[in-house]
Design an enzyme around this catalytic site. Structure first.
Site, PDB file in Angstrom:
ATOM      1  N   ASP A 441       0.861  -1.189   0.000  1.00  0.00           N
ATOM      2  CA  ASP A 441       0.000   0.000   0.000  1.00  0.00           C
ATOM      3  C   ASP A 441       0.895   1.236   0.000  1.00  0.00           C
ATOM      4  O   ASP A 441       1.563   1.526   0.996  1.00  0.00           O
ATOM      5  CB  ASP A 441      -0.893  -0.032   1.241  1.00  0.00           C
ATOM      6  N   HIS A 442       0.877   1.958  -1.109  1.00  0.00           N
ATOM      7  CA  HIS A 442       1.795   3.090  -1.256  1.00  0.00           C
ATOM      8  C   HIS A 442       1.399   4.303  -0.411  1.00  0.00           C
ATOM      9  O   HIS A 442       2.142   5.291  -0.352  1.00  0.00           O
ATOM     10  CB  HIS A 442       1.868   3.509  -2.728  1.00  0.00           C
ATOM     11  N   ARG A 443       0.247   4.245   0.249  1.00  0.00           N
ATOM     12  CA  ARG A 443      -0.115   5.338   1.148  1.00  0.00           C
ATOM     13  C   ARG A 443       0.793   5.354   2.377  1.00  0.00           C
ATOM     14  O   ARG A 443       1.098   6.430   2.915  1.00  0.00           O
ATOM     15  CB  ARG A 443      -1.576   5.194   1.605  1.00  0.00           C
ATOM     16  N   VAL A 445       3.538   2.767   2.707  1.00  0.00           N
ATOM     17  CA  VAL A 445       4.801   2.085   2.431  1.00  0.00           C
ATOM     18  C   VAL A 445       5.450   2.749   1.221  1.00  0.00           C
ATOM     19  O   VAL A 445       4.934   2.683   0.103  1.00  0.00           O
ATOM     20  CB  VAL A 445       4.574   0.584   2.147  1.00  0.00           C
TER      21      VAL A 445
END
Length: 471
Positions: A441-443, A445
């Site tokens: 999850d790029h939010r 990580v």
């Protein structure tokens, strides 16, 4: 969950067997009206969004009615079975008689024996022989039973409005009614073959197949209204297509994957790694007495490698709290293992996997897999996961781009392990190689954190001794 309908009959309601589940499908009934049940006895098996669960009855008594047939999806809190707890057992053959008469009694003028007759079989003995004569023919009882089932279905929102007075409504499940509507079949004209006069999908298809034979007799009206020609292509399409109701595990999986894919911005990174030494270690552990009776395979060491990587990079083990606008870092690891079962994909997890030794982890993995294959995974076992592994390599697939399990920030996909040419110590040699894929999850990580975790897992699998030096 129970409610009292009168002094002696209790209604057992569909309980919430998971966390926040709203419905469950009745897979199988283990009892029938007239059967005697005891406290704790399993009466049915239901399937929730993720697991099949057996439901025990919480009291002793005699089954008076099953409100829904097998295959029906029932909302949590809806009564599914009625049990007489008065202690007066009645023969199973007499059970339907009182169930068919409760409504007419209040309408009759006050009359002692007549008013008491429907309460329980054997309660309120008839005072004259004329009371027994209506019980001889079976047709009235069967009609009354069908009417009772139809009323119950409509009260629970599982049936359309009642037909005109005097015309008994055909009994059919919602998917069958939809099929009949799509094919233009009047259920009133269909001969039922299911239990208790219920129309099945096969009955509807049989009616469609028989329709062309009757077409010449109604050719003239069809030319005026023009709906009849639609039946032919519908029959053809039905023969070439199969419609499967979306429910149970498939319904839950679809909702979870759509929610995850369109909520968490996914990033997937890949790495190809030489796991020859890991495969040799697997073979050595199989001979170790500490692992006697345990299942040792590459997944065990991959799981341990991921746990070590999380220990070195703890921020990967977190979740996004949208409501509070917070990142929740977990100081424990509930390791999810994606498992393909006859009922669909489920992701049970090993609680506190970070605290387990390698033999303990092997034991937990073995129990998780065997329970999943038997279809006995409990809803609790699929709650609270923090990170997941999906082993697509068992299907011969090199890798994939896995979708995050809702509420988690990372998922590791493991590809097939197979011999490939590899440069080892300056020479090209056949080595055991696999490809790993990490979605995150790029939010919460960043690319750096995700890359470190994936690189650590790969490094451990390439040199398994790092399980000791890094742990």
């Amino acid at each position: 969950m129970t409610t009292m309908t009168n002094a002696s009959v209790r209604e057992f309601k569909m309980p919430d067997v998971g966390e926040g589940l709203t419905e469950a499908e009745i897979l199988k009934w283990y009892v029938q009206p007239g059967d005697t049940v005891t406290d704790g006895q399993v009466v049915c098996e239901v399937e929730t969004a993720k697991a099949a669960v057996e439901l025990p009855i919480p009291y002793d008594g005699v089954v008076r009615a099953l409100h829904f047939p097998e295959g029906t999806t029932v909302d949590v809190g809806t009564s599914i079975i009625a049990v007489d707890v008065s202690g007066g057992a009645a023969p199973a053959t007499e059970a339907p008689a009182p169930a068919a008469e409760p409504e007419p009694v209040p309408e009759e003028p006050a009359a002692g024996p007549a008013a008491r007759q429907p309460v329980l079989v054997g309660y309120g003995v008839a005072t004259s022989s004329t009371r027994r004569r209506p019980r001889k023919p079976a047709a009235p009882d069967a009609t009354a039973q069908q009417a009772a089932v139809a009323v119950q279905q409509e009260l629970n929102g599982h049936a359309p409005a009642a037909p005109a007075a005097g015309a008994p409504r055909p009994l059919a499940k919602p998917p069958v009614r939809k099929l009949a509507k799509d094919l233009g079949v009047d259920l009133a004209s269909v001969t039922p073959t299911g239990p208790d006069g219920i129309i099945t999908r096969e009955d509807v298809h049989a009616a469609v197949a028989a329709a062309p034979q009757a077409a010449p007799e109604t050719a003239a009206p069809a030319a005026v209204t023009a709906p009849a020609p639609v039946a032919a292509p519908a029959s053809s399409d039905t023969a070439r297509e199969t419609r499967i109701p979306v429910k149970g595990v498939r319904k839950a999986t679809a909702a979870a994957m759509v929610g995850s894919a369109f909520t968490a911005p996914h990033v997937t990174e890949f790495v190809t790694v030489d796991v020859t030494r890991t495969m040799k270690l697997v073979e050595e552990l199989k001979q170790d007495k500490e692992f006697a009776g345990l299942r040792v395979n590459p997944l065990l060491l991959i799981a341990k490698a991921l746990l070590v990587a999380i220990r070195r990079n703890p921020d990967i083990n977190a979740s996004w709290d949208e409501a509070a606008q917070e990142i929740v870092v977990k100081h424990y690891v509930n390791l999810g293992i994606a498992a393909a079962t006859p009922r669909g994909l489920i992701v049970p997890n090993i609680k506190d996997a970070h605290a387990k030794t390698l033999p303990q982890l092997a034991e937990s993995l073995g129990e998780l897999v065997s329970t999943a294959r038997e279809g006995k995974t409990s809803p609790a076992a699929m709650q609270g996961g923090t990170v997941t592994i999906t082993n697509v390599g068992v299907f011969g697939v090199d890798t994939g781009t896995p979708i995050l399990n809702p509420g988690e920030s990372a998922i590791l996909a493991v590809g097939a392990i197979k011999p490939q040419p590899w440069v080892h110590k300056g020479k090209v040699k056949p080595r055991q190689v696999t490809t790993l894929a990490l979605s995150f999850d790029h939010r919460l990580v960043d690319g750096e954190l995700g890359s470190k975790v994936l690189a650590d897992v790969a490094a451990i699998l390439e040199q398994p001794k790092r399980l000791i030096t890094w742990a």
